[in-house]
Design a protein around this motif. Structure first.
Motif, PDB file in Angstrom:
ATOM      1  N   MET A  57     -27.774  41.465  26.199  1.00 39.82           N
ATOM      2  CA  MET A  57     -27.082  40.891  25.324  1.00 39.82           C
ATOM      3  C   MET A  57     -25.676  41.505  24.854  1.00 39.82           C
ATOM      4  O   MET A  57     -24.856  40.729  24.627  1.00 39.82           O
ATOM      5  CB  MET A  57     -27.896  40.452  23.981  1.00 39.82           C
ATOM      6  CG  MET A  57     -29.241  39.710  24.295  1.00 39.82           C
ATOM      7  SD  MET A  57     -28.837  38.115  24.934  1.00 39.82           S
ATOM      8  CE  MET A  57     -28.504  37.272  22.985  1.00 39.82           C
ATOM      9  N   LEU A  58     -25.588  42.611  24.752  1.00 42.84           N
ATOM     10  CA  LEU A  58     -24.600  43.439  24.788  1.00 42.84           C
ATOM     11  C   LEU A  58     -23.452  43.086  25.864  1.00 42.84           C
ATOM     12  O   LEU A  58     -22.421  42.768  25.650  1.00 42.84           O
ATOM     13  CB  LEU A  58     -24.712  44.864  25.009  1.00 42.84           C
ATOM     14  CG  LEU A  58     -23.246  46.083  24.807  1.00 42.84           C
ATOM     15  CD1 LEU A  58     -22.787  45.680  23.282  1.00 42.84           C
ATOM     16  CD2 LEU A  58     -23.839  47.176  24.971  1.00 42.84           C
ATOM     17  N   LEU A  59     -23.791  42.867  27.125  1.00 40.77           N
ATOM     18  CA  LEU A  59     -22.956  42.632  28.108  1.00 40.77           C
ATOM     19  C   LEU A  59     -22.533  41.283  28.114  1.00 40.77           C
ATOM     20  O   LEU A  59     -21.556  40.821  28.852  1.00 40.77           O
ATOM     21  CB  LEU A  59     -23.818  42.855  29.570  1.00 40.77           C
ATOM     22  CG  LEU A  59     -24.050  44.294  29.901  1.00 40.77           C
ATOM     23  CD1 LEU A  59     -24.941  44.284  31.178  1.00 40.77           C
ATOM     24  CD2 LEU A  59     -22.916  45.219  30.234  1.00 40.77           C
ATOM     25  N   VAL A  60     -23.304  40.263  27.609  1.00 39.36           N
ATOM     26  CA  VAL A  60     -22.472  38.956  27.347  1.00 39.36           C
ATOM     27  C   VAL A  60     -22.053  38.832  26.273  1.00 39.36           C
ATOM     28  O   VAL A  60     -21.629  37.759  25.996  1.00 39.36           O
ATOM     29  CB  VAL A  60     -23.728  37.818  27.609  1.00 39.36           C
ATOM     30  CG1 VAL A  60     -24.181  38.149  29.072  1.00 39.36           C
ATOM     31  CG2 VAL A  60     -24.859  37.930  26.671  1.00 39.36           C
ATOM     32  N   GLY A  61     -21.935  39.648  25.287  1.00 36.14           N
ATOM     33  CA  GLY A  61     -21.206  39.697  24.061  1.00 36.14           C
ATOM     34  C   GLY A  61     -21.755  39.085  22.902  1.00 36.14           C
ATOM     35  O   GLY A  61     -21.055  38.826  22.056  1.00 36.14           O
ATOM     36  N   GLN A  62     -23.137  39.085  23.043  1.00 36.14           N
ATOM     37  CA  GLN A  62     -23.832  38.652  21.877  1.00 36.14           C
ATOM     38  C   GLN A  62     -23.912  39.858  20.609  1.00 36.14           C
ATOM     39  O   GLN A  62     -24.107  39.480  19.520  1.00 36.14           O
ATOM     40  CB  GLN A  62     -25.370  38.163  22.119  1.00 36.14           C
ATOM     41  CG  GLN A  62     -25.232  36.968  23.211  1.00 36.14           C
ATOM     42  CD  GLN A  62     -24.947  35.707  22.049  1.00 36.14           C
ATOM     43  OE1 GLN A  62     -25.376  35.860  20.903  1.00 36.14           O
ATOM     44  NE2 GLN A  62     -24.561  34.839  22.801  1.00 36.14           N
ATOM     45  N   THR A  63     -23.673  41.033  21.168  1.00 40.68           N
ATOM     46  CA  THR A  63     -23.810  42.293  20.063  1.00 40.68           C
ATOM     47  C   THR A  63     -22.478  42.678  20.083  1.00 40.68           C
ATOM     48  O   THR A  63     -21.555  42.925  21.092  1.00 40.68           O
ATOM     49  CB  THR A  63     -25.074  42.990  20.142  1.00 40.68           C
ATOM     50  OG1 THR A  63     -24.688  43.746  21.610  1.00 40.68           O
ATOM     51  CG2 THR A  63     -26.373  42.466  20.285  1.00 40.68           C
ATOM     52  N   SER A  64     -22.235  43.678  19.075  1.00 42.36           N
ATOM     53  CA  SER A  64     -20.693  44.297  18.954  1.00 42.36           C
ATOM     54  C   SER A  64     -20.614  45.644  19.431  1.00 42.36           C
ATOM     55  O   SER A  64     -19.549  46.129  20.135  1.00 42.36           O
ATOM     56  CB  SER A  64     -20.285  44.179  17.490  1.00 42.36           C
ATOM     57  OG  SER A  64     -21.298  45.097  16.682  1.00 42.36           O
ATOM     58  N   PRO A  85     -29.034  34.069  26.955  1.00 42.81           N
ATOM     59  CA  PRO A  85     -28.815  33.266  28.104  1.00 42.81           C
ATOM     60  C   PRO A  85     -30.164  32.665  28.557  1.00 42.81           C
ATOM     61  O   PRO A  85     -31.235  33.529  28.404  1.00 42.81           O
ATOM     62  CB  PRO A  85     -28.542  34.408  29.072  1.00 42.81           C
ATOM     63  CG  PRO A  85     -27.885  35.583  28.216  1.00 42.81           C
ATOM     64  CD  PRO A  85     -28.703  35.257  26.877  1.00 42.81           C
ATOM     65  N   ILE A  86     -30.250  31.702  29.136  1.00 47.65           N
ATOM     66  CA  ILE A  86     -31.528  31.093  29.593  1.00 47.65           C
ATOM     67  C   ILE A  86     -31.910  31.917  30.874  1.00 47.65           C
ATOM     68  O   ILE A  86     -31.200  31.968  31.926  1.00 47.65           O
ATOM     69  CB  ILE A  86     -31.556  29.432  29.719  1.00 47.65           C
ATOM     70  CG1 ILE A  86     -31.421  28.828  28.464  1.00 47.65           C
ATOM     71  CG2 ILE A  86     -32.603  29.029  30.571  1.00 47.65           C
ATOM     72  CD1 ILE A  86     -30.926  27.439  28.538  1.00 47.65           C
ATOM     73  N   GLY A  87     -33.164  32.363  30.782  1.00 44.53           N
ATOM     74  CA  GLY A  87     -33.808  32.982  31.991  1.00 44.53           C
ATOM     75  C   GLY A  87     -33.672  34.433  31.840  1.00 44.53           C
ATOM     76  O   GLY A  87     -34.470  35.236  32.610  1.00 44.53           O
ATOM     77  N   LEU A  88     -33.194  34.854  30.891  1.00 47.18           N
ATOM     78  CA  LEU A  88     -33.207  36.483  30.688  1.00 47.18           C
ATOM     79  C   LEU A  88     -34.309  37.108  30.067  1.00 47.18           C
ATOM     80  O   LEU A  88     -35.274  38.100  30.781  1.00 47.18           O
ATOM     81  CB  LEU A  88     -31.947  37.200  29.567  1.00 47.18           C
ATOM     82  CG  LEU A  88     -31.994  38.470  29.315  1.00 47.18           C
ATOM     83  CD1 LEU A  88     -31.833  38.964  30.605  1.00 47.18           C
ATOM     84  CD2 LEU A  88     -30.644  38.871  28.183  1.00 47.18           C
ATOM     85  N   MET A  89     -35.258  36.397  29.077  1.00 49.00           N
ATOM     86  CA  MET A  89     -36.342  36.703  28.579  1.00 49.00           C
ATOM     87  C   MET A  89     -37.388  36.286  29.503  1.00 49.00           C
ATOM     88  O   MET A  89     -38.635  37.153  29.771  1.00 49.00           O
ATOM     89  CB  MET A  89     -36.555  36.218  27.285  1.00 49.00           C
ATOM     90  CG  MET A  89     -37.807  36.787  26.630  1.00 49.00           C
ATOM     91  SD  MET A  89     -38.117  38.406  26.592  1.00 49.00           S
ATOM     92  CE  MET A  89     -37.031  38.652  24.931  1.00 49.00           C
ATOM     93  N   ALA A  90     -37.318  35.206  30.149  1.00 46.54           N
ATOM     94  CA  ALA A  90     -38.435  34.859  31.416  1.00 46.54           C
ATOM     95  C   ALA A  90     -38.268  36.008  32.332  1.00 46.54           C
ATOM     96  O   ALA A  90     -39.410  36.318  32.710  1.00 46.54           O
ATOM     97  CB  ALA A  90     -37.952  33.672  31.836  1.00 46.54           C
ATOM     98  N   PHE A  91     -37.250  36.376  32.638  1.00 49.17           N
ATOM     99  CA  PHE A  91     -37.244  37.635  33.646  1.00 49.17           C
ATOM    100  C   PHE A  91     -37.975  38.781  33.115  1.00 49.17           C
ATOM    101  O   PHE A  91     -38.597  39.259  33.897  1.00 49.17           O
ATOM    102  CB  PHE A  91     -35.855  37.805  34.118  1.00 49.17           C
ATOM    103  CG  PHE A  91     -35.580  39.177  35.186  1.00 49.17           C
ATOM    104  CD1 PHE A  91     -36.050  39.170  36.435  1.00 49.17           C
ATOM    105  CD2 PHE A  91     -35.184  40.386  34.518  1.00 49.17           C
ATOM    106  CE1 PHE A  91     -36.201  40.185  37.111  1.00 49.17           C
ATOM    107  CE2 PHE A  91     -35.027  41.564  35.267  1.00 49.17           C
ATOM    108  CZ  PHE A  91     -35.708  41.469  36.628  1.00 49.17           C
TER     109      PHE A  91
END
Length: 193
Positions: free
Chosen positions: A124-131, A75-81
């Motif tokens: 990333m787990l919360l947005v479904g990128q990891t299992s 997601p855009i902004g996550l690493m920026a935060f």
């Protein structure tokens, strides 16, 4: 009297930014441990925050994080935060914390790298990128923090030993302050005689 060379500091930050950007785009995707990859955006943001601190460190963290987000699938902004908060915490004292103290620099960076990696991969787990949480923490966050810390060692060595001796990013005013303080004390002693 030692004067701070602002242009030299800016040139050093630009060279560091370009180097970290090239390494993030060319080296990081090709070198992995488990599902973890080195985070050169974190390395850049931490170097600026540990040397300059303050607003400059937070801005560097935000820009580096935004570029990381634009070059990844997250997601855009996550690493920026994450990097903005990390840079704020690392640069709270607004002084060169890397000058001559490699051990403390590495300890601060490792804690920061672990914190940023855990927060990023849990999100990333919360947005479904990891299992699963095991995948997020043990196969992604810990290897990412470890690889990032390993790749930070040359940067930390350079800025704590080599660059500190020549007045690295933001150290000119600190050294001038020290020299001014010792000169002021000897001047006061002479005035009293």
């Amino acid at each position: 009297m030692q004067v701070s060379d602002k242009n030299r500091n800016v040139r050093g930050a630009v060279v560091l930014a370009v180097l970290c950007l090239v390494l993030q785009l060319a080296l990081a995707p090709n070198v992995g441990l488990g599902n973890g990859r080195a985070n050169f955006a974190l390395i850049f943001a931490s170097c600026v925050a540990l040397q300059v601190g303050g607003t400059s460190g937070v801005i560097a963290g935000f820009v580096a994080g935004l570029l990381f987000d634009l070059s990844s699938t997250g997601p855009i902004g996550l690493m920026a935060f994450c990097l903005s908060v990390s840079s704020y915490l690392l640069g709270m004292e607004q002084r060169n914390r890397m000058a001559g103290d490699l051990g403390a620099t590495m300890a601060l960076f490792c804690a920061s790298a672990l914190g940023v990696s855990v927060v990023y991969h849990l999100a990333m787990l919360l947005v479904g990128q990891t299992s699963s949480i095991v995948d997020a923490l043990f196969l992604r966050a810990l290897p990412t923090a470890l690889l990032t810390a390993v790749f930070f060692v040359p940067f930390a060595y350079y800025f704590s030993r080599v660059r500190a001796a020549s007045g690295g990013l933001g150290t000119g005013s600190i050294r001038a302050g020290r020299l001014g303080g010792s000169r002021g004390a000897s001047h006061l002693g002479k005035r009293g005689l």
